[in-house]
Design an enzyme around this catalytic site. Sequence first.
Site, short mmCIF file in Angstrom:
data_model
loop_
_atom_site.label_atom_id
_atom_site.label_comp_id
_atom_site.label_asym_id
_atom_site.label_seq_id
_atom_site.Cartn_x
_atom_site.Cartn_y
_atom_site.Cartn_z
N LYS A 13 0.84 -1.21 0.00
CA LYS A 13 0.00 0.00 0.00
C LYS A 13 0.87 1.25 0.00
CE LYS A 13 -2.01 -1.02 3.92
NZ LYS A 13 -1.36 -2.31 4.22
N ARG A 88 -10.25 0.97 7.77
CA ARG A 88 -9.85 -0.42 8.03
C ARG A 88 -10.90 -1.21 8.78
NH1 ARG A 88 -3.67 -1.42 9.11
NH2 ARG A 88 -3.20 0.55 8.24
N ARG A 127 11.73 -5.01 5.37
CA ARG A 127 11.43 -3.60 5.05
C ARG A 127 12.28 -2.64 5.88
NH1 ARG A 127 5.45 -1.66 5.60
NH2 ARG A 127 5.67 -2.56 7.67
N ARG A 160 10.57 -0.61 11.53
CA ARG A 160 9.42 -0.35 12.39
C ARG A 160 9.36 -1.33 13.55
NH1 ARG A 160 4.39 0.42 8.39
NH2 ARG A 160 3.42 -0.84 10.01
N ARG A 171 -1.02 -8.84 13.00
CA ARG A 171 -1.62 -7.80 12.14
C ARG A 171 -2.38 -8.44 10.98
NH1 ARG A 171 3.74 -4.79 11.16
NH2 ARG A 171 2.68 -3.88 9.36
P1 AP5 Z 1 4.79 -1.54 1.97
O1 AP5 Z 1 4.48 -0.73 0.77
O2 AP5 Z 1 5.48 -0.88 3.12
O3 AP5 Z 1 3.47 -2.33 2.47
P2 AP5 Z 1 2.17 -1.82 3.22
O4 AP5 Z 1 1.01 -2.48 2.56
O5 AP5 Z 1 2.17 -0.34 3.32
O6 AP5 Z 1 2.41 -2.52 4.65
P3 AP5 Z 1 2.28 -1.88 6.12
O7 AP5 Z 1 3.04 -2.81 7.02
O8 AP5 Z 1 2.66 -0.46 6.14
O9 AP5 Z 1 0.77 -2.03 6.35
P4 AP5 Z 1 0.02 -1.97 7.67
O10 AP5 Z 1 -1.36 -1.83 7.22
O11 AP5 Z 1 0.28 -3.15 8.55
O12 AP5 Z 1 0.69 -0.76 8.47
P5 AP5 Z 1 0.23 0.75 8.73
O13 AP5 Z 1 1.41 1.59 8.84
O14 AP5 Z 1 -0.81 1.13 7.76
O15 AP5 Z 1 5.66 -2.80 1.48
C1 AP5 Z 1 6.19 -3.74 2.41
C2 AP5 Z 1 7.60 -4.15 1.98
O16 AP5 Z 1 7.54 -4.88 0.76
C3 AP5 Z 1 8.55 -2.97 1.72
O17 AP5 Z 1 9.82 -3.31 2.16
C4 AP5 Z 1 8.51 -2.79 0.19
O18 AP5 Z 1 9.73 -2.28 -0.29
C5 AP5 Z 1 8.27 -4.22 -0.29
N1 AP5 Z 1 7.42 -4.27 -1.48
C6 AP5 Z 1 6.35 -3.49 -1.77
N2 AP5 Z 1 5.79 -3.85 -2.95
C7 AP5 Z 1 6.53 -4.90 -3.40
C8 AP5 Z 1 6.46 -5.73 -4.57
N3 AP5 Z 1 5.49 -5.55 -5.48
N4 AP5 Z 1 7.37 -6.72 -4.71
C9 AP5 Z 1 8.34 -6.91 -3.77
N5 AP5 Z 1 8.48 -6.16 -2.66
C10 AP5 Z 1 7.58 -5.17 -2.48
O19 AP5 Z 1 -0.46 0.62 10.17
C11 AP5 Z 1 0.32 0.37 11.32
C12 AP5 Z 1 -0.53 0.35 12.56
O20 AP5 Z 1 -1.16 1.63 12.75
C13 AP5 Z 1 -1.69 -0.67 12.59
O21 AP5 Z 1 -1.26 -1.94 12.99
C14 AP5 Z 1 -2.62 0.02 13.61
O22 AP5 Z 1 -2.16 -0.20 14.91
C15 AP5 Z 1 -2.47 1.50 13.29
N6 AP5 Z 1 -3.44 1.96 12.27
C16 AP5 Z 1 -3.15 2.50 11.05
N7 AP5 Z 1 -4.26 2.82 10.37
C17 AP5 Z 1 -5.30 2.48 11.18
C18 AP5 Z 1 -6.71 2.55 11.03
N8 AP5 Z 1 -7.28 3.04 9.90
N9 AP5 Z 1 -7.46 2.09 12.04
C19 AP5 Z 1 -6.92 1.61 13.17
N10 AP5 Z 1 -5.60 1.50 13.38
C20 AP5 Z 1 -4.79 1.93 12.39
MG MG Z 2 2.36 1.06 4.87
#
Ligand code: AP5
Ligand code: MG
Length: 213
Positions: A13, A88, A127, A160, A171
């Site tokens: 994402k 979410r 990552r 992270r 997660r």
């Molecule tokens: P990356 O692009 O970083 O993936 P991502 O989908 O953004 O994964 P996240 O871990 O950020 O998602 P998340 O939803 O768990 O975390 P968030 O910060 O939103 O890619 C991952 C890796 O793969 C990278 O190293 C990249 O280089 C590599 N990659 C990417 N594409 C690739 C490809 N095509 N091929 C190969 N490699 C690739 O949320 C964190 C926390 O915040 C949650 O757990 C929760 O506690 C809180 N939170 C956030 N939003 C909310 C909400 N709306 N409601 C409640 N709590 C929330």
């Molecule tokens: Mg992310």
Amino acid sequence: MKIILIGPPGAGKGTQAEKLATHWKTPRITTGDLFRQAVQNKTPMGLQVQGFLEKGALVPDDVVLGLMQERMSGPDCKSGFILDGFPRTVGQAIGLETWLKKTEMVLDAVVVIDVPEEEAVRRITGRRQCGACGSTYHLQFQPPRQDGICDKCKSLLVQRKDDEEKTVRHRLKVYAGETLPLIDFYKQRHLLRQVDGVQKPAEVFQTICSLIK
Ligand code: AP5
Ligand code: MG
Ligand code: ZN
């Protein structure tokens, strides 16, 4: 463009939101980054959400909705936005829908990026993220030009706290329980576009662009 990106942790994402935001010159709003910043700055909201983030649990809907209403009211969001990681839960989606109606904004599409669990874990454990500008790298799949340094702003790359395998698996469970129901929610509204996330980042980007033209 007004786009929502949905997908399990590691789906890409953030990687795609960065590309789409540059492509359309539109702000990218990542709830996870906003919460991590608040934790780092020890703001009242940061202190409130820290425990949820560390455990890989969701922050309560009222906190998320309050933050997002404030952020999306910014003048930069008038013509478009890429929402990365919000909504979410069905409660958040309903809150967003009500707010969009009130402000007379209309979503263009909700893009779901999917990857299998083992691929997600592989991606997340390798990552690294820029502590300053939030750009994302992967030790193996998307390495920076210089070890440990952001290509864009030359700041240090960090890992992270919620990226250890046990927390990632939790997660993924939370995603399956709380976020997957959004697929039907947006299918009913004819907004859903599904993309296979197991392709190169540039290919995923091309697919998304072709689906939301
Ligand atoms: P990356 O692009 O970083 O993936 P991502 O989908 O953004 O994964 P996240 O871990 O950020 O998602 P998340 O939803 O768990 O975390 P968030 O910060 O939103 O890619 C991952 C890796 O793969 C990278 O190293 C990249 O280089 C590599 N990659 C990417 N594409 C690739 C490809 N095509 N091929 C190969 N490699 C690739 O949320 C964190 C926390 O915040 C949650 O757990 C929760 O506690 C809180 N939170 C956030 N939003 C909310 C909400 N709306 N409601 C409640 N709590 C929330
Ligand atoms: Mg992310
Ligand atoms: Zn950077």
